[in-house]
Design a protein around this motif. Structure first.
Motif, PDB file in Angstrom:
ATOM      1  N   UNK A  35      -4.565  -1.249   0.227  1.00 25.77           N
ATOM      2  CA  UNK A  35      -3.131  -1.003   0.370  1.00 25.77           C
ATOM      3  C   UNK A  35      -2.838   0.262   1.181  1.00 25.77           C
ATOM      4  N   UNK A  36      -3.689   1.254   1.068  1.00 28.90           N
ATOM      5  CA  UNK A  36      -3.496   2.544   1.749  1.00 28.90           C
ATOM      6  C   UNK A  36      -4.765   2.915   2.515  1.00 28.90           C
ATOM      7  N   UNK A  37      -5.068   2.212   3.606  1.00 25.83           N
ATOM      8  CA  UNK A  37      -6.340   2.434   4.309  1.00 25.83           C
ATOM      9  C   UNK A  37      -6.486   3.817   4.933  1.00 25.83           C
ATOM     10  N   UNK A  38      -5.395   4.537   5.091  1.00 28.18           N
ATOM     11  CA  UNK A  38      -5.468   5.862   5.713  1.00 28.18           C
ATOM     12  C   UNK A  38      -5.967   6.944   4.756  1.00 28.18           C
ATOM     13  N   UNK A  39      -6.097   6.623   3.469  1.00 30.15           N
ATOM     14  CA  UNK A  39      -6.566   7.631   2.510  1.00 30.15           C
ATOM     15  C   UNK A  39      -8.019   7.984   2.779  1.00 30.15           C
ATOM     16  N   UNK A  40      -8.362   9.243   2.530  1.00 27.95           N
ATOM     17  CA  UNK A  40      -9.722   9.732   2.712  1.00 27.95           C
ATOM     18  C   UNK A  40     -10.530   9.413   1.444  1.00 27.95           C
ATOM     19  N   UNK A  41     -11.421   8.440   1.559  1.00 29.03           N
ATOM     20  CA  UNK A  41     -12.199   7.954   0.415  1.00 29.03           C
ATOM     21  C   UNK A  41     -13.009   9.070  -0.246  1.00 29.03           C
TER      22      UNK A  41
END
Length: 153
Positions: A35-41
């Motif tokens: 849903x939020x692919x821009x988050x830094x895993x």
């Protein structure tokens, strides 16, 4: 606030594969990234592990609500996972955890973060809800149980 305001169907894992705390967190983060692919895993994993070092977010009764705050996030996001086998999450009651909600909030919004945690905890303290979530199988069914209970609150 409703749980389904922050939980998408894509962020639900009907059967977690992980058997350790870290593996479960990785799966829940990956579901959130749908849903939020821009988050830094990696940054998110660090935040969650730091929070777990303060004390387990395994609150008992087979429930864990790992959570943390991330800078540069614009809204609360949530993922859900279930482990029928159970995972040792160093829970307060020493029992395996079967139901997981991972909550991530913007760094600047403590109040809404706490309200969301309280709402999730209230939902999962209901024995009937825990049983229903344990008995259904797919994303659609899990989503339907949460939707029904979310409306009843």
């Amino acid at each position: 606030m409703k749980i389904l305001d922050i939980l998408t169907q894509e962020s639900i894992i009907p059967e977690l594969k992980g058997r350790t705390k870290r593996q479960v967190l990785e799966e829940l983060i990956d579901a959130m990234l749908q849903h939020k692919p821009q988050m830094d895993r990696e940054r998110l994993m660090g935040v969650l592990l730091d929070r777990e070092r303060l004390g387990s977010t395994g609150i008992g009764d087979g429930i864990a609500i790992p959570h943390g705050k991330i800078k540069d996030l614009d809204q609360l996001i949530l993922s859900f996972g279930r482990s029928t086998q159970g995972v040792d999450f160093e829970s307060m009651d020493g029992k395996p955890v079967h139901l997981f909600f991972l909550l991530v909030a913007p760094e600047s919004c403590a109040g809404i973060h706490l309200r969301a945690l309280a709402k999730i905890a209230r939902l999962l303290k209901n024995n009937s809800v825990r049983k229903q979530l344990g008995n259904v199988t797919g994303k659609d069914e899990i989503f339907a149980v949460i939707r029904q209970e979310d409306e009843d609150f």
